[in-house]
Design a protein around this motif. Sequence first.
Motif, PDB file in Angstrom:
ATOM      1  N   SER A  77      77.129 -34.936 -21.189  1.00 57.13           N
ATOM      2  CA  SER A  77      78.805 -35.211 -20.599  1.00 57.13           C
ATOM      3  C   SER A  77      78.868 -34.721 -19.361  1.00 57.13           C
ATOM      4  N   TYR A  78      78.037 -34.949 -18.391  1.00 65.25           N
ATOM      5  CA  TYR A  78      78.199 -34.751 -16.969  1.00 65.25           C
ATOM      6  C   TYR A  78      78.603 -33.322 -16.616  1.00 65.25           C
ATOM      7  N   ASN A  79      78.148 -32.144 -17.364  1.00 58.36           N
ATOM      8  CA  ASN A  79      78.313 -30.767 -17.017  1.00 58.36           C
ATOM      9  C   ASN A  79      79.894 -30.598 -17.389  1.00 58.36           C
ATOM     10  N   GLU A  80      80.514 -31.086 -18.226  1.00 65.30           N
ATOM     11  CA  GLU A  80      81.644 -30.681 -18.868  1.00 65.30           C
ATOM     12  C   GLU A  80      81.457 -29.163 -19.594  1.00 65.30           C
ATOM     13  N   GLN A  81      81.962 -28.274 -18.755  1.00 65.51           N
ATOM     14  CA  GLN A  81      81.874 -26.832 -19.426  1.00 65.51           C
ATOM     15  C   GLN A  81      83.166 -26.275 -20.111  1.00 65.51           C
ATOM     16  N   PHE A  82      82.997 -25.658 -21.131  1.00 64.09           N
ATOM     17  CA  PHE A  82      84.056 -24.969 -21.809  1.00 64.09           C
ATOM     18  C   PHE A  82      84.326 -23.527 -21.689  1.00 64.09           C
ATOM     19  N   PHE A  83      85.446 -23.111 -21.053  1.00 61.46           N
ATOM     20  CA  PHE A  83      85.589 -21.716 -20.858  1.00 61.46           C
ATOM     21  C   PHE A  83      86.149 -21.073 -21.854  1.00 61.46           C
ATOM     22  N   GLY A  84      85.720 -19.827 -21.938  1.00 55.99           N
ATOM     23  CA  GLY A  84      86.503 -18.741 -22.969  1.00 55.99           C
ATOM     24  C   GLY A  84      87.662 -17.880 -22.185  1.00 55.99           C
ATOM     25  N   PRO A  85      88.500 -17.332 -22.913  1.00 55.32           N
ATOM     26  CA  PRO A  85      89.723 -16.751 -22.355  1.00 55.32           C
ATOM     27  C   PRO A  85      89.704 -15.862 -21.193  1.00 55.32           C
ATOM     28  N   GLY A  86      88.319 -15.133 -21.124  1.00 53.22           N
ATOM     29  CA  GLY A  86      88.175 -14.425 -19.928  1.00 53.22           C
ATOM     30  C   GLY A  86      88.311 -12.786 -20.484  1.00 53.22           C
ATOM     31  N   THR A  87      87.687 -11.788 -19.466  1.00 58.44           N
ATOM     32  CA  THR A  87      87.939 -10.439 -19.659  1.00 58.44           C
ATOM     33  C   THR A  87      88.618 -10.142 -18.195  1.00 58.44           C
ATOM     34  N   ARG A  88      89.769  -9.538 -18.553  1.00 56.81           N
ATOM     35  CA  ARG A  88      90.509  -8.872 -17.142  1.00 56.81           C
ATOM     36  C   ARG A  88      90.155  -7.533 -16.987  1.00 56.81           C
ATOM     37  N   LEU A  89      89.246  -7.169 -16.043  1.00 61.18           N
ATOM     38  CA  LEU A  89      89.068  -6.009 -15.589  1.00 61.18           C
ATOM     39  C   LEU A  89      89.679  -5.402 -14.486  1.00 61.18           C
ATOM     40  N   THR A  90      90.462  -3.879 -14.743  1.00 66.47           N
ATOM     41  CA  THR A  90      91.030  -3.364 -13.897  1.00 66.47           C
ATOM     42  C   THR A  90      90.263  -2.062 -13.582  1.00 66.47           C
ATOM     43  N   VAL A  91      89.820  -1.737 -12.289  1.00 68.46           N
ATOM     44  CA  VAL A  91      89.116  -0.691 -11.892  1.00 68.46           C
ATOM     45  C   VAL A  91      90.163   0.136 -11.144  1.00 68.46           C
ATOM     46  N   LEU A  92      90.132   1.340 -11.764  1.00 67.83           N
ATOM     47  CA  LEU A  92      91.339   2.437 -11.219  1.00 67.83           C
ATOM     48  C   LEU A  92      90.276   3.408 -10.050  1.00 67.83           C
ATOM     49  N   LYS A  94      90.165  -4.782 -20.100  1.00 62.18           N
ATOM     50  CA  LYS A  94      89.408  -3.371 -19.968  1.00 62.18           C
ATOM     51  C   LYS A  94      89.998  -2.692 -18.617  1.00 62.18           C
ATOM     52  N   ILE A  95      90.040  -1.444 -18.814  1.00 58.54           N
ATOM     53  CA  ILE A  95      90.509  -0.581 -17.897  1.00 58.54           C
ATOM     54  C   ILE A  95      89.636   0.453 -17.936  1.00 58.54           C
ATOM     55  N   ILE A  96      89.050   0.826 -16.570  1.00 60.19           N
ATOM     56  CA  ILE A  96      88.266   1.926 -16.181  1.00 60.19           C
ATOM     57  C   ILE A  96      88.563   2.122 -15.021  1.00 60.19           C
ATOM     58  N   GLU A  97      87.818   3.805 -14.924  1.00 62.63           N
ATOM     59  CA  GLU A  97      87.879   4.421 -13.775  1.00 62.63           C
ATOM     60  C   GLU A  97      86.322   4.017 -12.776  1.00 62.63           C
TER      61      GLU A  97
END
Lengths: 114, 117
Positions: A99-114, A11-14
């Motif tokens: 399971s001792y707090n094993e967490q599974f992660f998503g791929p993430g959202t890369r945010l760029t603010v201009l 996501k790229i936003i101003e």
Amino acid sequence: EAGVVQSPRYKIIEKKLPVAFWCNPISGHNTLYWYRQNLGQGPELLIRYENEEAVDDSQLPKDRFSAERLKGVDSTLKIQPAELGDSAVYLCASSSGQSYNEQFFGPGTRLTVL
Amino acid sequence: AQSVTQLDSHVSVSEGTPVLLRCNYSSSYSPSLFWYVQHPNKGLQLLLKYTSAATLVKGINGFEAEFKKSETSFHLTKPSAHMSDAAEYFCVVSEYSSGGGADGLTFGKGTHLIIQP
């Protein structure tokens, strides 16, 4: 088994505009986390949900950030208004609480603010 | 409060040689410890976890780590590096809050592993 799903991926936003990120955890996972990862750093926790309740939001900048998980399943993280320093990758993770707090992660959202 | 210190920001090894990524932790209680790997533009993947059972933990892709309580260390090793191991590695600690439920993970700053051909 489907993993953690996040959208959008990029996501790229101003600056000064609002932005929202969506996360769908692994089915059956009651615990959901939002992390922020700045460039060259490890992820840092923003908020943790147990079902629909935010049980730890101490690191969430509440003046501009908000989150919700209304039905205890998917979640939305919002920034309003966005600032230049918010540029980062926003990661969602889920856990079954076992399971001792094993967490599974998503791929993430890369945010760029201009 | 919990914290993690990864002692090296960058590690460079030749392909086929051993890998050692160092990690020290601080925790008020008996922690759970993890190593995660992050390849460029990909999500975090769990390599291995320590959960108070065996102190030598074996993970995926030939990695292993040894929990040493006396040294508060959890170093990650691999006997022979492969080009595909080049990535960012995070040492992570977790505790359970007094009110129940698992806290968020506390990540180290990461170690960038470089594999020389």
